[in-house]
Design an enzyme around this catalytic site. Structure first.
Site, PDB file in Angstrom:
ATOM      1  CB  VAL A 171     -26.681  -8.689  17.076  1.00  0.00           C
ATOM      2  CG1 VAL A 171     -28.145  -8.855  17.988  1.00  0.00           C
ATOM      3  CG2 VAL A 171     -26.229  -9.334  15.993  1.00  0.00           C
ATOM      4  CE  LYS A 217     -24.416 -19.652  11.586  1.00  0.00           C
ATOM      5  NZ  LYS A 217     -25.184 -19.084  12.861  1.00  0.00           N
ATOM      6  NE  ARG A 268     -35.582  -8.858   8.515  1.00  0.00           N
ATOM      7  CZ  ARG A 268     -35.340 -10.094   8.211  1.00  0.00           C
ATOM      8  NH1 ARG A 268     -35.532 -10.168   6.700  1.00  0.00           N
ATOM      9  NH2 ARG A 268     -35.332 -11.175   8.738  1.00  0.00           N
ATOM     10  CE1 TYR A 328     -24.260 -18.899   7.983  1.00  0.00           C
ATOM     11  CE2 TYR A 328     -23.784 -21.368   7.328  1.00  0.00           C
ATOM     12  CZ  TYR A 328     -24.510 -20.311   8.014  1.00  0.00           C
ATOM     13  OH  TYR A 328     -25.462 -20.766   8.682  1.00  0.00           O
ATOM     14  CB  SER A 356     -25.242 -23.711  10.600  1.00  0.00           C
ATOM     15  OG  SER A 356     -25.455 -24.280   9.254  1.00  0.00           O
ATOM     16  CB  ALA A 363     -37.390 -12.599  17.106  1.00  0.00           C
ATOM     17  CB  THR A 364     -37.848 -10.437  12.045  1.00  0.00           C
ATOM     18  OG1 THR A 364     -36.587 -10.587  11.493  1.00  0.00           O
ATOM     19  CG2 THR A 364     -37.740  -9.188  12.990  1.00  0.00           C
ATOM     20  N   GLY A 397     -37.607 -17.329  10.188  1.00  0.00           N
ATOM     21  CA  GLY A 397     -37.060 -18.427  10.139  1.00  0.00           C
ATOM     22  C   GLY A 397     -37.053 -18.891  11.785  1.00  0.00           C
TER      23      GLY A 397
END
Length: 170
Positions: free
Chosen positions: A61, A157, A35, A153, A140, A10-11, A13
């Site tokens: 996570v 996804k 963070r 990546y 994504s 949630a920190t 984007g």
């Protein structure tokens, strides 16, 4: 009583924007991230601008023990999560497969796939018991289309997409 939404990552984007939008719509929020300073700043902002409750949990996570410790022992007031938004994710490294860094691969696999699985495994039994709840897995376009040097990546996804389809069936 407001509904409860849990947002991983949630920190910044999408997670940050989602937290703000859900707060505007009177959801009590459990926000998570690695963070701590950003997490606390977001918590304070949400509490100042909205009439909701916010629980900020600083953990990674990628660690099943941290996920279990933080989400498996929620106070009674926070246990009945209505919406889980598996947003935590990252893309690191941009290399052809033969030049890729294994550490980058492991970070992406551990965050994008295993982190989603760990959080879902801890939260979903309560939803099943209550026969109520929604899980949104943030994917994504890389889960549908591949690109040069995006090998691992894109694979993670694609896995998120497959997991989401399988979870619907379950």
């Amino acid at each position: 009583m407001n509904k409860i939404a849990l947002i991983t990552g949630a920190t910044s984007g999408i997670g940050l924007a989602t937290a703000r939008k859900l707060a505007e719509n009177n959801y009590d929020l459990i926000i998570t991230g690695r963070r701590k300073e950003r997490l606390e700043k977001l918590r304070d902002e949400l509490l100042e601008k909205n009439t909701i409750r916010v629980l900020a949990l600083d953990f990674d996570v990628r660690s099943l023990s941290e996920v279990t410790k933080n989400l498996g022992n929620l106070d009674e007031d926070w246990k009945n999560i209505d919406i889980l938004i598996n947003n935590a994710g990252l893309a690191v490294g941009l290399s052809h497969i033969n030049e890729g860094l294994v550490d980058d691969w492991e970070r992406m696999i551990d965050t994008n796939i295993k982190g989603l699985l760990y959080v879902t495994r801890v939260v979903s039994p309560g939803m099943v018991d209550r026969a109520k709840g929604h899980i949104l897995n943030v994917g994504s376009i890389a889960g549908k289309e591949v690109y040069e040097k995006g090998n691992v990546y894109c694979a993670t996804k694609h896995a998120v997409d497959a997991l989401s389809m399988s979870m619907r069936i379950d």
